[in-house]
Write a protein that holds these residues in place. Sequence first.
Motif, PDB file in Angstrom:
ATOM      1  N   THR A 104      17.919  25.453   6.018  1.00 54.10           N
ATOM      2  CA  THR A 104      19.075  24.688   5.555  1.00 54.10           C
ATOM      3  C   THR A 104      18.703  23.893   4.310  1.00 54.10           C
ATOM      4  N   ASP A 109      21.096  22.747  11.479  1.00 55.72           N
ATOM      5  CA  ASP A 109      20.263  23.875  11.059  1.00 55.72           C
ATOM      6  C   ASP A 109      20.989  25.211  11.102  1.00 55.72           C
ATOM      7  N   SER A 110      22.234  25.227  11.565  1.00 51.41           N
ATOM      8  CA  SER A 110      22.999  26.475  11.585  1.00 51.41           C
ATOM      9  C   SER A 110      23.734  26.725  10.259  1.00 51.41           C
ATOM     10  N   TYR A 111      23.707  25.756   9.351  1.00 52.31           N
ATOM     11  CA  TYR A 111      24.384  25.874   8.059  1.00 52.31           C
ATOM     12  C   TYR A 111      23.384  26.291   6.978  1.00 52.31           C
ATOM     13  N   ASN A 141      32.748  23.678  14.262  1.00 54.90           N
ATOM     14  CA  ASN A 141      32.772  24.583  13.109  1.00 54.90           C
ATOM     15  C   ASN A 141      33.886  25.611  13.334  1.00 54.90           C
ATOM     16  N   ALA A 197      24.885  17.946  15.089  1.00 51.70           N
ATOM     17  CA  ALA A 197      23.817  18.405  15.977  1.00 51.70           C
ATOM     18  C   ALA A 197      23.339  19.801  15.592  1.00 51.70           C
ATOM     19  N   ASP A 198      24.256  20.623  15.069  1.00 45.93           N
ATOM     20  CA  ASP A 198      23.917  22.000  14.688  1.00 45.93           C
ATOM     21  C   ASP A 198      23.622  22.128  13.196  1.00 45.93           C
ATOM     22  N   GLU A 219      32.712  17.384  14.933  1.00 50.14           N
ATOM     23  CA  GLU A 219      31.490  18.119  14.614  1.00 50.14           C
ATOM     24  C   GLU A 219      31.648  19.631  14.648  1.00 50.14           C
TER      25      GLU A 219
END
Length: 150
Positions: free
Chosen positions: A2, A101-103, A81, A98-99, A79
């Motif tokens: 990320t 690192d998914s972006y 997506n 919280a997520d 939060e």
Amino acid sequence: MTEVLFYHLQNMSLESVLPPLLEKSLERGWRVVVQSTSQERTEALDAHLWTYSDDSFLPHATWRAADAPDHPVILSVEEGNPNRANVRFLIDNAALPADADSYERLVLVFNGDDTEALDVARGAWTDCKARGFEVTYWQTDDRGRWQRRQ
């Protein structure tokens, strides 16, 4: 990994900066979520994005729209997506999700004239570095162009 970009606003408004940044994201084929901290701010941005330019159109919706998953840009206070975005803008001191690192990319836009916003941005910088994210800091030069700072 990320990538996290910190945009330091000074003597400019989010309303003047956000539309061009969103347009550049769409030009790259990215889907975007813009997270604020209040419903009122989200509604004001929704209205602004429809009218900010006479010769441009920025397709977007709020997270409450029934067809939110179909829109390339979603304005939200939550939060989630909803449109499977790969870029998330955090405004008005919105916390890292919280997520995170998914972006592919997180973009924190903060008001450099607000001490609370500076403190939140500094905390987010430290958190992002600790998570191993690639972080960059951007500020405008004397002509109003964004420059990467060290």
